[in-house]
Design an enzyme around this catalytic site. Structure first.
Site, short mmCIF file in Angstrom:
data_model
loop_
_atom_site.label_atom_id
_atom_site.label_comp_id
_atom_site.label_asym_id
_atom_site.label_seq_id
_atom_site.Cartn_x
_atom_site.Cartn_y
_atom_site.Cartn_z
N PRO A 42 0.77 -1.24 0.00
CA PRO A 42 0.00 0.00 0.00
C PRO A 42 0.80 1.29 0.00
O PRO A 42 0.23 2.36 -0.21
CB PRO A 42 -0.80 -0.11 1.30
N ASP A 65 2.88 1.27 -11.69
CA ASP A 65 1.83 2.27 -11.81
C ASP A 65 1.97 3.35 -10.75
O ASP A 65 2.91 3.35 -9.95
CB ASP A 65 0.44 1.62 -11.77
N LYS A 87 -1.32 4.37 -14.02
CA LYS A 87 -2.75 4.18 -13.84
C LYS A 87 -3.21 4.79 -12.52
O LYS A 87 -2.66 4.54 -11.46
CB LYS A 87 -3.10 2.70 -13.86
N GLY A 118 0.20 -1.57 -7.12
CA GLY A 118 -0.03 -1.16 -5.75
C GLY A 118 -0.97 -2.12 -5.02
O GLY A 118 -1.86 -2.70 -5.63
N GLY A 119 -0.74 -2.30 -3.71
CA GLY A 119 -1.59 -3.18 -2.93
C GLY A 119 -1.42 -4.63 -3.33
O GLY A 119 -0.31 -5.12 -3.53
N ASP A 120 -2.55 -5.33 -3.46
CA ASP A 120 -2.55 -6.73 -3.89
C ASP A 120 -3.10 -6.80 -5.31
O ASP A 120 -4.13 -6.19 -5.61
CB ASP A 120 -3.41 -7.57 -2.96
N ILE A 123 -6.99 -7.58 -6.20
CA ILE A 123 -8.11 -6.76 -5.73
C ILE A 123 -8.21 -5.47 -6.55
O ILE A 123 -7.36 -4.59 -6.44
CB ILE A 123 -7.97 -6.44 -4.23
N THR A 148 -2.73 -6.00 0.92
CA THR A 148 -3.76 -5.15 0.34
C THR A 148 -3.97 -3.90 1.20
O THR A 148 -3.79 -3.91 2.42
CB THR A 148 -5.08 -5.90 0.17
N MET A 204 -10.94 3.48 -4.61
CA MET A 204 -11.12 4.42 -5.72
C MET A 204 -12.47 5.12 -5.67
O MET A 204 -13.16 5.26 -6.67
CB MET A 204 -10.94 3.69 -7.06
#
Length: 287
Positions: A42, A65, A87, A118-120, A123, A148, A204
């Site tokens: 994250p 990204d 992105k 980014g994150g997982d 997801i 995540t 988002m």
């Protein structure tokens, strides 16, 4: 043995070696590389997994990204080519189709390719589209999970995702769709009076905050339901804004949130744990 047959034998051996060498060389050049779709976590670079870091260190090219932190980018191997695919919700410098094409192109050059997300990656990261493109071109790929954002944000803010007698489940949802006019099916998230409602975690969703607030209230969520906006979670720039569904739009207007922002909704926000986040950024001298 005649002189002719002797030299013919030598020539055959030489030709066989030459053909083998050329075939081997062509096979290597035609062989596709491998692609690793890796979750970058994250924001805090230290949340990258050991396996992810090992594979990143072998990369010839890294496609990353906007959500990948600068601190993590500093750890990329110097030999690796870096490709920013930029992105961000509502602000794409490169289409998903273009990203898929790049993954295929680099892999077909025999390169070791890392797709850093980014994150997982499983997801809300459109991983299926990239996987489908690689499968279509017979390119081997693997997926490495990341921490995540929802789980990390919970840890770094002290807001639990679930809590006994408060929330027995958690629901991840996104407010972004291919069609910008589309809305979630609000009835799927209807509030259950006198029951244990899930914690909602929205990815988002900041640009559609008003829609989110109105939509949830339209299916029974009380106007005083707690809501938290967490910007730049797990980083030194982390910022948390708490309010209610009724007041959050006005509260958000008082703050200039520019970084990636996660939204948490539910009674768990009133059960925030008194964590000491500074412990994560310092060395425990008593260890």
């Amino acid at each position: 043995m005649s002189v002719l047959s002797y030299f013919s034998g030598i020539e055959n051996v030489w030709l066989n070696k030459l053909v083998t060498k050329l075939t081997s060389s062509n096979t290597r050049s035609a062989k596709s590389g491998s692609v690793y779709i890796i979750g970058a976590g994250p924001g805090d670079a230290e949340l990258i997994t050991v396996k992810a870091q090992r594979l990143i260190n072998t990369a010839d090219v890294v496609l990353y990204d906007w959500l990948v932190s600068d601190d993590l980018l500093k750890t990329l191997p110097k030999k690796a080519q870096r490709v920013f695919v930029g992105k961000r919700a509502g602000k794409h410098s490169m289409t998903q189709a273009n990203i898929c094409e790049l993954l295929v192109k680099y892999a077909q050059q025999g390169l070791n390719v890392v797709r850093l997300k980014g994150g997982d990656p499983s997801i809300f990261a459109r991983i299926n589209e990239e996987a489908d493109a690689l499968t279509k071109h017979n390119i081997n790929f693997a997926i490495v999970p990341g921490v995540t954002t929802a789980c990390a944000t919970s840890a770094y803010t002290g807001i639990p995702l679930t809590a006994r007698d408060v929330a027995r489940s958690v629901t991840f949802l996104t407010a972004q769709f291919a069609d910008p006019n589309k809305q979630p099916h609000w009835q799927n998230y209807a509030f259950m009076p006198a029951s244990n409602n899930p914690t909602l975690v929205v990815y988002m969703g900041l640009s559609r905050l008003k829609m989110l607030s109105n939509g949830l209230q339209s299916v029974g969520w009380p106007s005083n339901t707690p809501i938290a906006l967490i910007e730049n979670a797990t980083t030194t720039k982390q910022k948390v804004i708490t309010s209610t569904l009724e007041l959050i739009v006005n509260e958000h207007a008082k703050h200039d949130l520019q970084g990636p922002t996660l939204i948490m909704i539910g009674e768990v926000i009133n059960h925030k744990m008194a964590i000491s986040p500074e412990l994560l950024n310092s060395v425990n001298i008593n260890a």
